[in-house]
Design a protein around this motif. Structure first.
Motif, short mmCIF file in Angstrom:
data_model
loop_
_atom_site.label_atom_id
_atom_site.label_comp_id
_atom_site.label_asym_id
_atom_site.label_seq_id
_atom_site.Cartn_x
_atom_site.Cartn_y
_atom_site.Cartn_z
N CYS A 73 0.86 -1.19 0.00
CA CYS A 73 0.00 0.00 0.00
C CYS A 73 0.89 1.23 0.00
O CYS A 73 2.08 1.16 0.31
N ASP A 74 0.29 2.37 -0.33
CA ASP A 74 1.00 3.65 -0.27
C ASP A 74 0.10 4.64 0.47
O ASP A 74 -0.19 5.72 0.00
N GLY A 75 -0.36 4.21 1.63
CA GLY A 75 -1.35 4.93 2.42
C GLY A 75 -2.18 3.90 3.16
O GLY A 75 -1.67 2.85 3.55
N PRO A 76 -3.47 4.15 3.35
CA PRO A 76 -4.31 3.18 4.08
C PRO A 76 -4.33 1.82 3.42
O PRO A 76 -4.31 1.70 2.19
N THR A 77 -4.37 0.78 4.25
CA THR A 77 -4.48 -0.60 3.77
C THR A 77 -5.91 -1.10 3.89
O THR A 77 -6.34 -1.93 3.11
N LEU A 78 -6.61 -0.64 4.93
CA LEU A 78 -7.97 -1.05 5.28
C LEU A 78 -8.00 -2.33 6.08
O LEU A 78 -8.71 -2.43 7.08
N THR A 79 -7.25 -3.35 5.69
CA THR A 79 -7.36 -4.66 6.33
C THR A 79 -6.18 -5.01 7.23
O THR A 79 -5.97 -6.19 7.55
N VAL A 80 -5.41 -4.02 7.64
CA VAL A 80 -4.38 -4.23 8.66
C VAL A 80 -4.63 -3.15 9.70
O VAL A 80 -4.24 -2.00 9.55
N ARG A 81 -5.33 -3.54 10.78
CA ARG A 81 -5.89 -2.53 11.68
C ARG A 81 -5.63 -2.90 13.14
O ARG A 81 -5.82 -4.03 13.57
N LEU A 82 -5.18 -1.89 13.87
CA LEU A 82 -4.98 -2.00 15.32
C LEU A 82 -6.19 -1.40 16.02
O LEU A 82 -6.53 -0.23 15.80
N TYR A 83 -6.85 -2.21 16.84
CA TYR A 83 -7.99 -1.77 17.63
C TYR A 83 -7.56 -1.70 19.10
O TYR A 83 -7.01 -2.66 19.64
N THR A 84 -7.81 -0.56 19.74
CA THR A 84 -7.42 -0.47 21.14
C THR A 84 -8.44 0.35 21.95
O THR A 84 -8.94 1.38 21.48
N GLY A 150 -6.56 -8.96 7.17
CA GLY A 150 -7.29 -9.74 6.19
C GLY A 150 -8.78 -9.45 6.12
O GLY A 150 -9.27 -8.45 6.67
N ASP A 151 -9.50 -10.34 5.44
CA ASP A 151 -10.92 -10.13 5.18
C ASP A 151 -11.73 -9.92 6.45
O ASP A 151 -12.74 -9.20 6.45
N LYS A 152 -11.33 -10.55 7.54
CA LYS A 152 -12.11 -10.47 8.78
C LYS A 152 -12.25 -9.04 9.30
O LYS A 152 -13.19 -8.74 10.04
N VAL A 153 -11.33 -8.15 8.93
CA VAL A 153 -11.44 -6.75 9.35
C VAL A 153 -12.72 -6.13 8.80
O VAL A 153 -13.34 -5.28 9.43
N VAL A 154 -13.13 -6.59 7.62
CA VAL A 154 -14.35 -6.09 7.00
C VAL A 154 -15.56 -6.97 7.31
O VAL A 154 -16.64 -6.49 7.62
N THR A 155 -15.36 -8.28 7.24
CA THR A 155 -16.50 -9.20 7.33
C THR A 155 -16.85 -9.62 8.76
O THR A 155 -17.94 -10.12 9.00
N ASP A 156 -15.91 -9.44 9.70
CA ASP A 156 -16.17 -9.84 11.09
C ASP A 156 -15.43 -8.90 12.03
O ASP A 156 -14.68 -9.32 12.92
N SER A 157 -15.66 -7.61 11.85
CA SER A 157 -14.92 -6.61 12.62
C SER A 157 -15.40 -6.55 14.07
O SER A 157 -16.56 -6.88 14.36
N PRO A 158 -14.55 -6.13 14.99
CA PRO A 158 -14.94 -6.03 16.40
C PRO A 158 -16.00 -4.95 16.60
O PRO A 158 -16.14 -4.04 15.78
N PRO A 159 -16.74 -5.01 17.71
CA PRO A 159 -17.74 -3.97 18.01
C PRO A 159 -17.07 -2.60 18.14
O PRO A 159 -16.10 -2.44 18.90
#
Length: 283
Positions: A73-84, A150-159
């Motif tokens: 990527c050259d900016g946002p990836t969308l599917t590599v996400r840190l939730y805190t 991966g796909d789970k960031v979009v299809t099964d994301s945390p609350p």
């Protein structure tokens, strides 16, 4: 004659690299999660693999990168996400998706350099999470800080209510360094880099990527729904956010990442071994 064994990623993001390979005579395609591919190459279970960058650096069997394609990527990836649930500077423990190794090390680098923290990393399988016995609230199945890929960031994301802080690591890397980030790249064992099978496969991989990036609408129509993605988001993801060409800037970003993970002791300090683009083009 034995087939050339190619190991790639099973997520939507690899469709522009994979589509069409399964039907090629003399080539056997196996799709798995990213964290498995480096080991498959080292054990001789694959001849070429779409290897996570950190696994290239950690490999005990030397690997050579083939710039016929990769996922970056050259900016946002969308599917590599840190939730805190806490401020990044207060993270002490990071639950990390077991599907990826490169993204875990990337999170460690960015948290250390930008927030001065070195959290303990704990393996986390999002597919196996369960609420605690004391509280049946699904949000309780999610730890205080977690990295997902991966796909789970979009299809099964945390609350969303669980995580007021969400960080796209590709975007943060770009803001911090001004460079693209390369998550994975085609690679082979260095001992096999001159073999006719690898040379032939490298040409095929390059041509496949070029062809597929010219027909992304077709790829999205074929794969988005079956993987649980909204079509418009999938088109933006593979067509705008991700980069599949391994150009000079992508290589610069990869080499900087190699330096940074080595500085933190997350991988040995060693140069990346690249197959010369001119040689790859002549196969």
């Amino acid at each position: 004659m034995d087939s050339t064994r190619v190991a790639s990623v099973s997520f939507l993001n690899a469709a522009p690299l994979n589509e069409g390979l399964a039907g090629v005579q003399g080539l056997a395609l196996d799709t798995v999660v990213p964290s498995r591919i480096g080991g498959m190459l080292e054990r001789g279970e694959a001849d070429i693999g779409l290897v996570s960058m950190i696994d290239v650096l950690r490999a005990t069997e030397p690997l050579t990168l083939i710039p016929a394609g990769g996922i970056g990527c050259d900016g946002p990836t969308l599917t590599v996400r840190l939730y805190t649930a806490v401020e990044p500077s207060k993270i002490t423990t990071l639950h990390a998706d077991t599907d990826s190794h490169t993204s875990v090390a990337l999170a460690q680098v960015l948290l250390n350099e930008l927030h001065g923290v070195t959290p303990k990393v704990i393996d986390f399988d999002a597919r196996e999470r369960t609420p605690s016995a004391e509280n049946a609230d699904p949000a309780e199945a999610w730890p205080e800080s977690v990295l997902l890929i991966g796909d789970k960031v979009v299809t099964d994301s945390p609350p969303a209510v669980r995580y007021p802080h969400q960080i796209d690591l590709g975007e943060l890397w770009h803001e911090h360094t001004g460079l693209p980030f390369l998550y994975a790249c085609w690679a082979c064992r260095t001992a096999d880099r001159e073999s006719p099978a690898v040379r032939t496969a490298a040409v095929l991989l390059d041509r496949t990527r070029r062809r597929n990036t010219m027909r992304l609408d077709w790829l999205v129509a074929r794969y988005a729904e079956q993987r649980g993605w909204p079509g418009d988001l999938a088109r933006r993801y593979v067509g705008e956010l991700l980069r599949y060409e391994v150009d000079d800037r992508a290589r610069q970003g990869a080499e900087l990442y190699a330096e940074k993970v080595a500085a933190l002791g997350l991988a040995p300090a060693k140069p990346l071994d690249w197959l010369a683009p001119a040689a790859a083009a002549s196969f």
